[in-house]
Write a protein that holds these residues in place. Structure first.
Motif, PDB file in Angstrom:
ATOM      1  N   ASN A 122       0.322   3.363   2.967  1.00  0.00           N
ATOM      2  CA  ASN A 122       1.112   3.494   1.747  1.00  0.00           C
ATOM      3  C   ASN A 122       2.533   2.973   1.934  1.00  0.00           C
ATOM      4  OD1 ASN A 122      -0.243   5.364  -0.623  1.00  0.00           O
ATOM      5  ND2 ASN A 122      -1.162   5.728   1.376  1.00  0.00           N
ATOM      6  N   ALA A 123       3.138   3.234   3.086  1.00  0.00           N
ATOM      7  CA  ALA A 123       4.496   2.735   3.342  1.00  0.00           C
ATOM      8  C   ALA A 123       4.514   1.209   3.364  1.00  0.00           C
ATOM      9  CB  ALA A 123       5.013   3.301   4.669  1.00  0.00           C
ATOM     10  N   VAL A 124       3.492   0.611   3.984  1.00  0.00           N
ATOM     11  CA  VAL A 124       3.407  -0.849   4.076  1.00  0.00           C
ATOM     12  C   VAL A 124       3.224  -1.471   2.694  1.00  0.00           C
ATOM     13  CG1 VAL A 124       1.880  -2.700   4.854  1.00  0.00           C
ATOM     14  CG2 VAL A 124       2.640  -0.951   6.471  1.00  0.00           C
TER      15      VAL A 124
ATOM     16  N   ARG B 128      -5.957   5.386  -2.024  1.00  0.00           N
ATOM     17  CA  ARG B 128      -4.776   5.072  -1.219  1.00  0.00           C
ATOM     18  C   ARG B 128      -4.911   5.594   0.209  1.00  0.00           C
ATOM     19  NH1 ARG B 128       0.376   6.368  -5.019  1.00  0.00           N
ATOM     20  NH2 ARG B 128       1.418   6.109  -2.987  1.00  0.00           N
ATOM     21  N   ASP B 129      -6.145   5.837   0.651  1.00  0.00           N
ATOM     22  CA  ASP B 129      -6.374   6.278   2.026  1.00  0.00           C
ATOM     23  C   ASP B 129      -6.791   5.090   2.886  1.00  0.00           C
ATOM     24  OD1 ASP B 129      -8.736   6.278   0.381  1.00  0.00           O
ATOM     25  OD2 ASP B 129      -9.825   7.096   2.092  1.00  0.00           O
ATOM     26  N   ALA B 130      -6.630   5.222   4.197  1.00  0.00           N
ATOM     27  CA  ALA B 130      -7.008   4.161   5.143  1.00  0.00           C
ATOM     28  C   ALA B 130      -7.600   4.818   6.379  1.00  0.00           C
ATOM     29  CB  ALA B 130      -5.796   3.306   5.510  1.00  0.00           C
TER      30      ALA B 130
ATOM     31  N   LEU C  73      -6.562   0.061  -7.165  1.00  0.00           N
ATOM     32  CA  LEU C  73      -5.180   0.297  -6.757  1.00  0.00           C
ATOM     33  C   LEU C  73      -4.356  -0.951  -7.076  1.00  0.00           C
ATOM     34  CD1 LEU C  73      -3.000   1.987  -5.382  1.00  0.00           C
ATOM     35  CD2 LEU C  73      -3.750   1.033  -3.175  1.00  0.00           C
ATOM     36  N   TRP C  74      -3.339  -0.750  -7.906  1.00  0.00           N
ATOM     37  CA  TRP C  74      -2.464  -1.843  -8.313  1.00  0.00           C
ATOM     38  C   TRP C  74      -1.078  -1.666  -7.692  1.00  0.00           C
ATOM     39  CZ3 TRP C  74      -4.013  -5.817 -11.666  1.00  0.00           C
ATOM     40  CH2 TRP C  74      -5.291  -5.664 -12.219  1.00  0.00           C
TER      41      TRP C  74
ATOM     42  N   LEU D  75      -3.711  -6.587  -8.083  1.00  0.00           N
ATOM     43  CA  LEU D  75      -4.767  -5.655  -7.706  1.00  0.00           C
ATOM     44  C   LEU D  75      -4.893  -5.681  -6.185  1.00  0.00           C
ATOM     45  CD1 LEU D  75      -7.106  -3.753  -8.433  1.00  0.00           C
ATOM     46  CD2 LEU D  75      -8.573  -5.793  -8.612  1.00  0.00           C
ATOM     47  N   ILE D  76      -4.594  -4.569  -5.564  1.00  0.00           N
ATOM     48  CA  ILE D  76      -4.595  -4.499  -4.098  1.00  0.00           C
ATOM     49  C   ILE D  76      -5.994  -4.240  -3.547  1.00  0.00           C
ATOM     50  CG2 ILE D  76      -3.763  -3.179  -2.115  1.00  0.00           C
ATOM     51  CD1 ILE D  76      -1.666  -4.979  -3.291  1.00  0.00           C
ATOM     52  N   GLN D  77      -6.692  -3.280  -4.138  1.00  0.00           N
ATOM     53  CA  GLN D  77      -7.965  -2.855  -3.551  1.00  0.00           C
ATOM     54  C   GLN D  77      -8.845  -2.209  -4.613  1.00  0.00           C
ATOM     55  OE1 GLN D  77      -7.958  -2.829   0.252  1.00  0.00           O
ATOM     56  NE2 GLN D  77     -10.138  -3.010  -0.084  1.00  0.00           N
ATOM     57  N   LYS D  78     -10.149  -2.430  -4.468  1.00  0.00           N
ATOM     58  CA  LYS D  78     -11.134  -1.669  -5.232  1.00  0.00           C
ATOM     59  C   LYS D  78     -11.862  -0.768  -4.240  1.00  0.00           C
ATOM     60  CE  LYS D  78     -11.997  -5.220  -8.759  1.00  0.00           C
ATOM     61  NZ  LYS D  78     -13.034  -6.096  -9.381  1.00  0.00           N
ATOM     62  N   THR D  79     -11.913   0.513  -4.565  1.00  0.00           N
ATOM     63  CA  THR D  79     -12.520   1.476  -3.655  1.00  0.00           C
ATOM     64  C   THR D  79     -13.628   2.232  -4.375  1.00  0.00           C
ATOM     65  OG1 THR D  79     -10.428   1.776  -2.481  1.00  0.00           O
ATOM     66  CG2 THR D  79     -12.091   3.479  -2.166  1.00  0.00           C
TER      67      THR D  79
END
Length: 456
Positions: free
Chosen positions: A306-308, A332-334, A419-420, A434-438
């Motif tokens: 999230n910080a990155v 927003r998890d990794a 996640l946008w 659009l950053i990611q589809k989860t």
């Protein structure tokens, strides 16, 4: 018009003979006798300034052996500053190679064609011929002995460091050059000194070694201020999980990523094993919470993720958990696992990046320091685009009364999430991506249903 003269072979031989006779008349009868009949070393040959001309191979061997071996048995003094070491060449692998010396001396005037031999004899008798003190070197013994001495002069360089004050001010700790002894050069100088009767002193002159990361390098990164941060909370009473969070966060303290470089969480944090201090704590495996070494590390990778993103950096590898986690919004998890699941990102900015992690009480905070327009704002928007209902798995159980339903495992809803990232400057949106589809898969509900039969 050219005049071509063709000489018959007999005439050519007569001319060569005349040349040889001319040479003989020049150097005299003694030379001819020495060259054609003697088994001695040519006149004028010297070994380490000792005249051995006219001696046979055996005579020269007896004459030279003791003298040359005394030279390699004599100490060589190695000096560095106020320190000095006396080393005996023959005891560290440098010994006289008498056989090579004698062969070299005996071959003067005995190699090549006739003209070459005559020329070498003539030079030896008129100008002299010097054979150096040849030594045999055991490189392993010599280098091993010199490395022990070089330690006293070797000073490792110190890299510059970038640190952060409690007030989030950047502080650069200067680096310092070091010095290193060139062992090959020192060995050559010791070998040379080993063959000299006098002047047997070798002075160590170390080479300057610049740090891999200099003070100038640190300033050139233009790391000025915090440009993003993200915080998650955890239960400090779960001591094993808290321990793992502390250990992983410590590995992120002060990490520098230059412009264009990539960062790998697994590569930098390393394996999560008990030998590194990690302990067993719950981890999510295939939708189940199970005990595992390193549980809690995923909260560190998630906080970093999230910080990155808020710093505007380019995430290249990210994997979600199989279940939503409670410390960040959906999507927003990794998740990370050392041997097969990583979090990686690239510093796609024009400046260097510094990561700074802090753990205080029940809070984990990761900040990203760099440089960016002061009016730039980055926001993350996590949106649920579809809810996935769990299925129901029914099992008939004759031990239950008809119509009785017993829930063995609760089901869980699944989600499709987008996640946008929105980047604004002066409150104006300049980028929306659009950053990611989860997809979090639903977890089926398991029930047992009573049927006709005898209830237990």
């Amino acid at each position: 018009m050219y005049l071509v003269i063709r000489l018959r072979r007999p005439v050519l031989l007569l001319m060569m003979a005349a040349l040889i006779i001319a040479c003989i008349s020049t150097v005299g009868y003694a030379f001819v006798t020495s060259y054609f009949t003697s088994d001695a070393i040519a006149q004028g040959v010297r070994v380490a300034s000792i005249n051995v001309g006219g001696l046979t191979y055996g005579e020269a061997s007896s004459y030279l052996a003791g003298y040359l071996e005394q030279i390699t048995d004599k100490p060589v003094t190695i000096v560095y500053g106020s320190m000095q070491w006396d080393v005996v060449p023959s005891q560290i692998g440098v010994t006289t190679d008498l056989e090579s010396i004698l062969i070299s001396a005996f071959q003067i005037g005995r190699q090549g064609n006739l003209v070459r031999r005559l020329a070498d004899h003539l030079q030896s008798q008129t100008q002299g011929w010097e054979i150096p003190h040849i030594v045999s070197v055991d490189q392993g013994r010599l280098v091993s002995a010199l490395r022990k001495i070089a330690v006293s002069a070797n000073i490792p360089p110190i890299d510059a460091r970038i640190t952060v004050t409690p007030d989030d001010e950047i502080e650069i700790i200067p680096g310092w050059p070091g010095q290193r002894v060139d062992i090959s050069q020192l060995a050559n100088e010791v070998i040379t000194a080993s063959t000299r009767p006098y002047d047997r002193v070798v002075r160590i002159t170390p080479q300057i070694v610049v740090p891999d990361f200099s003070t100038e390098d640190a300033y050139n990164l233009h790391i000025r201020r915090p440009i993003a941060q993200f915080t998650t909370t955890f239960d400090p009473r779960d001591e094993n999980r808290a321990n793992n969070i502390h250990l992983a966060a410590r590995e992120l303290q002060g990490v520098v990523i230059k412009s264009g470089e990539s960062f790998s969480f697994n590569k930098h944090v390393g394996p999560r094993v008990d030998s590194e201090g990690y302990k067993a704590a719950p981890v999510i495996v295939d939708g189940e919470l199970l005990p595992g070494i390193g549980g809690g590390v995923c909260q560190v990778s998630t906080t970093l993720y999230n910080a990155v993103l808020l710093a505007g950096l380019n995430v290249t590898i990210r994997s979600p958990h199989s279940l939503p986690v409670g410390y960040v919004p959906l999507g927003r998890d990794a998740a990370v696992a050392y041997d097969y699941m990583d979090l990686a990102f690239q510093n796609n900015s024009a400046y260097g990046v510094l990561l700074w992690a802090r753990v205080e009480n029940d809070r984990l905070m990761i900040k990203v320091f760099s440089d960016a327009p002061p009016d730039r704002v980055v926001e993350l928007d996590s949106r649920i685009v579809r809810v996935l209902e769990p299925g129901v798995v029914r099992r008939l159980d004759p031990t239950l009364l008809p119509g009785t339903v017993v829930e063995e495992k609760r089901g869980r809803q699944g989600y499709e999430v987008q996640l946008w990232r929105i980047i604004k400057i002066a409150d104006r949106i300049i980028q929306r991506e659009l950053i990611q589809k989860t997809v979090y898969k639903p977890q089926d509900r398991f029930i047992r249903v009573g049927v006709s039969g005898k209830a237990s």
